[in-house]
Design a protein around this motif. Structure first.
Motif, PDB file in Angstrom:
ATOM      1  N   UNK A 179       8.277  -2.111  -8.271  1.00  0.00           N
ATOM      2  CA  UNK A 179       7.298  -3.149  -7.947  1.00  0.00           C
ATOM      3  C   UNK A 179       7.837  -4.055  -6.839  1.00  0.00           C
ATOM      4  N   UNK A 180       9.139  -4.314  -6.890  1.00  0.00           N
ATOM      5  CA  UNK A 180       9.788  -5.187  -5.909  1.00  0.00           C
ATOM      6  C   UNK A 180       9.514  -4.691  -4.488  1.00  0.00           C
ATOM      7  N   UNK A 181       9.801  -3.413  -4.245  1.00  0.00           N
ATOM      8  CA  UNK A 181       9.685  -2.874  -2.889  1.00  0.00           C
ATOM      9  C   UNK A 181       8.217  -2.668  -2.494  1.00  0.00           C
ATOM     10  N   UNK A 182       7.446  -2.069  -3.414  1.00  0.00           N
ATOM     11  CA  UNK A 182       6.056  -1.756  -3.070  1.00  0.00           C
ATOM     12  C   UNK A 182       5.271  -3.037  -2.790  1.00  0.00           C
ATOM     13  N   UNK A 183       5.435  -4.054  -3.641  1.00  0.00           N
ATOM     14  CA  UNK A 183       4.691  -5.305  -3.442  1.00  0.00           C
ATOM     15  C   UNK A 183       5.058  -5.940  -2.099  1.00  0.00           C
ATOM     16  N   UNK A 184       6.320  -5.814  -1.722  1.00  0.00           N
ATOM     17  CA  UNK A 184       6.773  -6.401  -0.459  1.00  0.00           C
ATOM     18  C   UNK A 184       6.125  -5.726   0.740  1.00  0.00           C
ATOM     19  N   UNK A 185       6.119  -4.392   0.726  1.00  0.00           N
ATOM     20  CA  UNK A 185       5.491  -3.683   1.847  1.00  0.00           C
ATOM     21  C   UNK A 185       3.979  -3.905   1.851  1.00  0.00           C
ATOM     22  N   UNK A 186       3.384  -4.034   0.648  1.00  0.00           N
ATOM     23  CA  UNK A 186       1.945  -4.346   0.605  1.00  0.00           C
ATOM     24  C   UNK A 186       1.683  -5.711   1.218  1.00  0.00           C
ATOM     25  N   UNK A 187       2.566  -6.668   0.942  1.00  0.00           N
ATOM     26  CA  UNK A 187       2.358  -8.008   1.502  1.00  0.00           C
ATOM     27  C   UNK A 187       2.447  -7.976   3.027  1.00  0.00           C
ATOM     28  N   UNK A 188       3.213  -7.026   3.548  1.00  0.00           N
ATOM     29  CA  UNK A 188       3.326  -6.847   4.998  1.00  0.00           C
ATOM     30  C   UNK A 188       2.141  -6.067   5.574  1.00  0.00           C
ATOM     31  N   UNK A 189       1.255  -5.590   4.697  1.00  0.00           N
ATOM     32  CA  UNK A 189       0.150  -4.704   5.102  1.00  0.00           C
ATOM     33  C   UNK A 189       0.704  -3.458   5.812  1.00  0.00           C
ATOM     34  N   UNK A 190       1.845  -2.983   5.342  1.00  0.00           N
ATOM     35  CA  UNK A 190       2.508  -1.865   6.029  1.00  0.00           C
ATOM     36  C   UNK A 190       2.197  -0.523   5.379  1.00  0.00           C
ATOM     37  N   UNK A 191       1.563  -0.541   4.184  1.00  0.00           N
ATOM     38  CA  UNK A 191       1.341   0.726   3.477  1.00  0.00           C
ATOM     39  C   UNK A 191      -0.025   1.321   3.818  1.00  0.00           C
ATOM     40  N   UNK A 192      -0.035   2.639   3.956  1.00  0.00           N
ATOM     41  CA  UNK A 192      -1.298   3.334   4.184  1.00  0.00           C
ATOM     42  C   UNK A 192      -1.906   3.734   2.844  1.00  0.00           C
ATOM     43  N   UNK A 193      -3.224   3.738   2.779  1.00  0.00           N
ATOM     44  CA  UNK A 193      -3.895   4.230   1.568  1.00  0.00           C
ATOM     45  C   UNK A 193      -4.155   5.733   1.640  1.00  0.00           C
ATOM     46  N   UNK A 194      -3.647   6.361   2.706  1.00  0.00           N
ATOM     47  CA  UNK A 194      -3.697   7.823   2.837  1.00  0.00           C
ATOM     48  C   UNK A 194      -2.278   8.353   2.939  1.00  0.00           C
ATOM     49  N   UNK A 195      -2.151   9.683   2.905  1.00  0.00           N
ATOM     50  CA  UNK A 195      -0.843  10.244   3.224  1.00  0.00           C
ATOM     51  C   UNK A 195      -0.563   9.892   4.678  1.00  0.00           C
ATOM     52  N   UNK A 196       0.644   9.430   4.945  1.00  0.00           N
ATOM     53  CA  UNK A 196       0.929   8.837   6.257  1.00  0.00           C
ATOM     54  C   UNK A 196       0.790   9.871   7.379  1.00  0.00           C
ATOM     55  N   UNK A 197       0.487   9.373   8.583  1.00  0.00           N
ATOM     56  CA  UNK A 197       0.207  10.234   9.740  1.00  0.00           C
ATOM     57  C   UNK A 197       1.094   9.830  10.907  1.00  0.00           C
ATOM     58  N   UNK A 198       2.353  10.236  10.872  1.00  0.00           N
ATOM     59  CA  UNK A 198       3.283   9.803  11.925  1.00  0.00           C
ATOM     60  C   UNK A 198       2.769  10.166  13.325  1.00  0.00           C
ATOM     61  N   UNK A 199       2.800   9.205  14.224  1.00  0.00           N
ATOM     62  CA  UNK A 199       2.474   9.376  15.649  1.00  0.00           C
ATOM     63  C   UNK A 199       1.022   9.753  15.908  1.00  0.00           C
TER      64      UNK A 199
END
Lengths: 384, 205
Positions: A179-199
């Motif tokens: 929860x510590x890490x996930x909540x932090x990246x969510x607060x940064x709006x850095x997480x995708x709601x899809x499988x990530x798409x590099x480049x």
């Protein structure tokens, strides 16, 4: 020279390097949607261990009565098999343990279980549990340089083995999610709601992942090096001196690190750059700028976050190992999740396998704190 | 040969330069603010930093100011300057603060707090202030150990890219409880950077 003696990967995709590599070749991933996990209000996509399966594999391979955390288990499990394969005495005072992690046992902040004790929140204490598990009495060193830690740990191994202090370095990178890490990246709006798409032009953030990787390095006489040996040639760390969380718009640190690692090499021999490729808008654009400024746009790149998510302290090690396996098999692995170029420089990148006969590669990473690292690996026959 | 140019010992209640105590009038977090106001100023970002970054920032600025190190302020020279820091608690002081913001009853995670849950952020803060484009590294060890610090720093400095370095111990268990012992080392100063001298400085009371 400093050569890789053995390796191992423990991840949701498999419990050894070969299984992981084979899963990548068939395009598999364990990224999936989690809703309500750890009481996190927003859903998220991650590649996580199935804990019962992890415990089963751990107990099958490692006879111990010691009470270990999940983080310590994946560290030990990944190192145990690599040590066995290397056939070295890990308890020797000529062996140094180097561990790469960003958050280690951070979940102990929220546990009421007193049996483990919250001094294992300290990365150094937890690292000692690991090195002492293998009977090693040297003080282990933890590298905690955000997302570049796994590559920094390899560079530290190179440096320490060049001295006369040690003959072997056991380098282990690991992180578990929470929860510590996930909540932090969510607060940064850095997480995708899809499988990530590099480049990709539609990339919109990263996924997080769990895993551990081990590389055992050995100091080897030049004339003992075989064609198959992977040699860590050199590495460079450079800071952007720009922002503590935002990538540099000029790719400053990555560009400088790339320039240094290629200074004494023939860039035509480099098969690929295995990039960080988190799939955030700014990271991937920054890397494209750095690669362009370094004059390396003709070298194919790939990124592996689409298979594992971002495994933090493990990423640099897992991605290095898989790059080596792929070049052993004369291929550059596809960038899973990529379909159409979405950065400003014309990179050579594909979601399909690219064939190559070249025997050198660059590992590139960037992280919070403005830090960046490039490592140059060469396979034995290319330099002797 | 590596030499020690200068060093600072800054803890919750006192500041020493090369063993000479300088006058202070505050304790703990107030000491850092008071040092900032007396010797630094003009960098409001200081007040956004977590306790570990404030500590490293103030200690480094004092170290730079005390020697008026023009060489570290000019152009591209900072490519070969690096920061190699060690501690025991990583970013745990701020981790505990962040963890309170994600309690189920009171869930409000903030990126400005989360970003400091990595110990190497302080190296970024120092690099930004002083335009240091060289290496920044943070290591965590079980206890303050001169031998480990010496081995890592000296092997890193034998890397041809690195000519000058701020290195040492930067420990912060909470905002009022900290200890920084930072050394500025280079390839010209006379006091040898060796285990014995390093140990004397790290153990200086």
């Amino acid at each position: 020279m400093i050569v890789k003696l053995s390796d191992n990967i423990v991840s949701p995709l498999g419990y050894n390097s070969i299984d992981n590599y084979n899963n990548l070749c068939t395009g598999n991933s364990k990224l999936k949607l989690y809703e309500g996990l750890w009481d996190i209000p927003e859903p998220f996509i991650a590649s996580l261990f199935i804990n019962e399966e992890l415990d089963y594999v751990f107990n099958k391979h490692i006879p111990t009565n010691k009470l270990l955390t999940k983080f310590e288990k994946i560290v030990i499990l990944s190192a145990y098999q690599a040590i066995k394969e290397a056939d070295i005495d890990a308890s020797s005072d000529r062996v140094i343990f180097i561990i790469s992690s960003t958050k280690g046992n951070i979940e102990l902040l929220n546990t009421s279980d007193n049996r483990i004790g919250n001094n294992r929140l300290l990365l150094g204490t937890s690292a000692k549990i690991v090195s002492e598990f293998f009977g090693n009495k040297n003080n282990p060193i933890v590298v905690s340089n955000a997302c570049i830690s796994g590559a920094c740990a390899q560079l530290l191994a190179l440096r320490l083995l060049k001295t006369d202090l040690y003959d072997y370095a056991i380098v282990i990178g690991a992180d578990v999610q929470s929860k510590f890490i996930v909540s932090g990246f969510q607060s940064f709006k850095a997480l995708s709601m899809n499988c990530c798409k590099p480049f990709d032009k539609d990339r919109d953030g990263l996924n997080v992942g769990e895993g551990a990787g081990t590389i055992i390095f050995k100091k080897e006489k030049d004339n003992n090096i075989s064609n198959k040996d992977w040699i860590l040639d050199n590495g460079a760390i450079n800071n952007d001196a720009n922002h503590i969380s935002g990538p540099s718009r000029t790719g400053e640190g990555s560009y400088r690190a790339l320039t240094k690692v290629i200074a004494d090499t023939d860039i035509d021999k480099i098969a690929m750059i295995n990039v960080h490729g988190t799939a955030t808008l700014y990271n991937d654009e920054m890397e494209s700028i750095a690669i362009s400024r370094a004059g390396l746009l003709n070298i194919p790149i790939n990124g592996l976050k689409g298979y594992y998510g971002h495994t933090m302290g493990a990423a640099g090690i897992i991605e290095t190992i898989l790059s080596q396996y792929s070049l052993n098999n004369n291929i550059i692995l596809p960038t899973r999740g990529y379909s159409e170029l979405g950065v400003s420089n014309k990179l050579i990148i594909s979601n399909k396998t690219i064939e190559t006969k070249k025997r050198e590669f660059i590992k590139l990473l960037s992280g919070f704190g403005g830090c960046n690292i490039a490592l140059l690996y060469k396979q034995g026959g290319t330099i002797c | 040969m590596l030499g020690i140019k200068n060093w600072i010992n800054l803890n919750s209640s006192s500041v020493f330069f090369k063993g000479t105590r300088i006058a202070t009038d505050a304790y703990g977090k107030d000491l850092l603010v008071s040092l900032y106001r007396k010797y630094i100023n003009g960098y409001p970002k200081f007040f956004k930093m977590d306790p570990l970054s404030r500590l490293g920032f103030v200690a480094c600025e004092l170290l730079f100011n005390s020697e008026k190190v023009e060489t570290l302020q000019t152009d591209n020279l900072n490519e070969d300057s690096c920061l190699i820091l060690f501690n025991k608690s990583a970013s745990l002081a701020n981790d505990k603060i962040y963890n309170e913001t994600i309690d189920n009853e009171n869930y409000f995670p903030s990126p400005s707090v989360f970003v400091y849950t990595l110990p190497n952020i302080v190296t970024g803060e120092i690099a930004i202030k002083n335009k240091i484009y060289g290496e920044t590294s943070f290591y965590v060890i079980d206890e303050l150990d001169a031998t480990t610090i010496f081995n890592v720093v000296s092997s890193s400095m034998s890397d041809t890219n690195n000519n000058r370095c701020i290195c040492g111990w930067l420990e912060c268990s909470n905002e009022d409880n900290f200890n920084a012992i930072l050394l500025m080392i280079d390839k010209t100063s006379d006091t040898l950077f060796n285990i014995e001298n390093l140990r004397n400085i790290l153990n200086y009371k």
